[in-house]
Design a protein around this motif. Structure first.
Motif, PDB file in Angstrom:
ATOM      1  N   ALA A  19      78.578  21.391  23.867  1.00 23.73           N
ATOM      2  CA  ALA A  19      77.721  22.004  22.857  1.00 23.73           C
ATOM      3  C   ALA A  19      78.606  22.372  21.657  1.00 23.73           C
ATOM      4  N   PRO A  20      78.055  22.361  20.444  1.00 24.69           N
ATOM      5  CA  PRO A  20      78.870  22.619  19.247  1.00 24.69           C
ATOM      6  C   PRO A  20      79.741  23.875  19.287  1.00 24.69           C
ATOM      7  N   PRO A  21      79.259  25.018  19.781  1.00 27.33           N
ATOM      8  CA  PRO A  21      80.152  26.190  19.832  1.00 27.33           C
ATOM      9  C   PRO A  21      81.390  25.936  20.693  1.00 27.33           C
ATOM     10  N   ASP A  22      81.206  25.201  21.788  1.00 27.28           N
ATOM     11  CA  ASP A  22      82.340  24.884  22.659  1.00 27.28           C
ATOM     12  C   ASP A  22      83.271  23.878  21.993  1.00 27.28           C
ATOM     13  N   GLY A  23      82.694  22.925  21.270  1.00 23.62           N
ATOM     14  CA  GLY A  23      83.509  21.951  20.559  1.00 23.62           C
ATOM     15  C   GLY A  23      84.348  22.602  19.475  1.00 23.62           C
ATOM     16  N   ALA A  24      83.752  23.598  18.789  1.00 24.59           N
ATOM     17  CA  ALA A  24      84.493  24.322  17.752  1.00 24.59           C
ATOM     18  C   ALA A  24      85.675  25.069  18.354  1.00 24.59           C
ATOM     19  N   ALA A  25      85.458  25.674  19.516  1.00 23.33           N
ATOM     20  CA  ALA A  25      86.542  26.387  20.181  1.00 23.33           C
ATOM     21  C   ALA A  25      87.624  25.413  20.648  1.00 23.33           C
ATOM     22  N   ALA A  26      87.199  24.246  21.115  1.00 24.06           N
ATOM     23  CA  ALA A  26      88.150  23.268  21.634  1.00 24.06           C
ATOM     24  C   ALA A  26      89.052  22.715  20.538  1.00 24.06           C
ATOM     25  N   ILE A  27      88.492  22.423  19.359  1.00 30.65           N
ATOM     26  CA  ILE A  27      89.340  21.884  18.296  1.00 30.65           C
ATOM     27  C   ILE A  27      90.244  22.982  17.736  1.00 30.65           C
ATOM     28  N   ALA A  28      89.778  24.222  17.768  1.00 33.21           N
ATOM     29  CA  ALA A  28      90.614  25.340  17.321  1.00 33.21           C
ATOM     30  C   ALA A  28      91.813  25.524  18.251  1.00 33.21           C
ATOM     31  N   GLN A  29      91.584  25.285  19.546  1.00 35.29           N
ATOM     32  CA  GLN A  29      92.652  25.443  20.539  1.00 35.29           C
ATOM     33  C   GLN A  29      93.551  24.217  20.641  1.00 35.29           C
ATOM     34  N   GLY A  30      93.160  23.124  19.975  1.00 38.81           N
ATOM     35  CA  GLY A  30      93.943  21.899  20.040  1.00 38.81           C
ATOM     36  C   GLY A  30      93.729  21.084  21.289  1.00 38.81           C
ATOM     37  N   SER A  31      92.643  21.367  22.023  1.00 33.73           N
ATOM     38  CA  SER A  31      92.394  20.645  23.272  1.00 33.73           C
ATOM     39  C   SER A  31      91.597  19.360  23.063  1.00 33.73           C
ATOM     40  N   VAL A  32      91.065  19.140  21.846  1.00 27.80           N
ATOM     41  CA  VAL A  32      90.426  17.870  21.509  1.00 27.80           C
ATOM     42  C   VAL A  32      90.949  17.425  20.146  1.00 27.80           C
TER      43      VAL A  32
END
Length: 330
Positions: free
Chosen positions: A164-177
């Motif tokens: 989901a977009p909120p999770d994707g935003a967190a993932a790119i912020a963390q560098g995991s995607v």
């Protein structure tokens, strides 16, 4: 099918656990952090006043979750459901109908590449082999597939994670995607950590249209066409109010609060939205043929990508303009 399962917010899950709303109530799905004029009418009780019904508003994270809720009978109408998740559900046999064009937005749904990669549209081929967060079966998913096709990126080499977009935003912020796709507030947060490959205008030139609809189960709509028409009439009234800039000062704070956003972000988002009038929606560009043709294109792209098993021969029956035509006379 996994593409029509989506993640619901806690509020949505809690609401659905109670079972379907009573016949005297109307349950409507919508998105937080997705500001629209209807939220002014929602917050000010305009729907209840016009319709004489108690309305239960339930927030969702994705349009695929909206489809699942409508399939169960727990949600009667969904406002601003993306066309791709609608197409995924309809292609799988769910008897849904598009009732209006809720909003058109090319700049508010996109994919962001992590800034550390320094990849832009001139080097997009370097995305092969990368990991991307995509909410499957949504407008963002469709846009991702079309952009990758445009750039000649072989998606079979990529690791595509359903987020989901909120999770994707967190993932790119963390560098995991390496890349994340989404919309609204989530897209703004993604952009803090990367860049888009194509602007909204550039996407439209490639035929990547982005618009949402109000949708509902065909059987329920047929039995409650008057209620649907009244709902659409209030939505159209709110859109017409917003079209007059003199009302912005009054409406903006209310919309922002209901969307769970600050006023600056709300204004920035709304500036990228277009809300077609009822008359415009009933033209060939939209519900008199354009939407049906676009849905077929979306379905065929999803079939080719292996995201859905098959497409319908035609999506003409997935559009019902009767209630909207009735709303135009109210």
């Amino acid at each position: 099918m996994k593409t029509i399962k989506g993640l619901m917010t806690g509020a949505a899950a809690a609401a659905l656990m109670t079972g379907a709303a009573s016949a005297q109530d109307l349950t409507v799905g919508y998105f937080l952090e997705w500001p629209m004029p209807f939220e002014y009418a929602k917050a000010e009780g305009m729907y209840e006043e016009a319709m004489g019904l108690e309305i239960n508003w339930v927030s969702f994270d994705t349009g695929t979750a909206m489809s699942a809720a409508m399939a169960s009978g727990d949600v009667h109408l969904s406002v601003s459901q993306g066309v791709p998740p609608f197409v995924v559900a309809a292609s799988a046999g769910q008897d849904l109908q598009i009732l209006d064009v809720a909003v058109s937005y090319a700049d508010n749904d996109n994919c962001v590449v992590a800034e550390a990669l320094e990849i832009d549209k001139d080097s997009a081929g370097e995305l092969e082999g990368k990991k991307v967060a995509v909410p499957l079966g949504t407008a963002a998913h469709y846009g991702f597939l079309k952009q990758m096709d445009h750039f000649g990126v072989d998606i079979s080499t990529m690791e595509i994670v359903d987020m989901a977009p909120p999770d994707g935003a967190a993932a790119i912020a963390q560098g995991s995607v390496d890349m994340a796709c989404g919309w609204g507030g989530s897209l703004r947060r993604m952009k803090e950590h990367g860049n888009v490959l194509l602007t909204g205008a550039e996407k439209e030139e490639l035929g990547i249209l982005v618009f949402d609809v109000t949708s509902g189960p065909a059987g329920w709509v047929a039995e409650n066409s008057d209620i649907v028409a009244e709902f659409l009439a209030v939505t159209a009234e709110a859109n017409a109010m917003w079209a007059d800039e003199a009302n912005h000062e009054m409406m903006l704070p209310v919309i922002a609060k209901d969307a769970g956003m600050d006023e600056e972000a709300t204004a920035e988002t709304l500036a990228t939205f277009v809300f077609p009038s009822v008359e415009e929606q009933l033209t060939e560009k939209w519900l008199a043929g354009g939407a049906q043709e676009f849905m077929k294109g979306v379905a065929d792209v999803f079939v080719e990508a292996g995201s859905i098993d098959g497409a319908l021969d035609s999506y003409a029956d997935a559009v019902n303009t009767g209630p909207l035509e009735a709303a135009s006379d109210m």
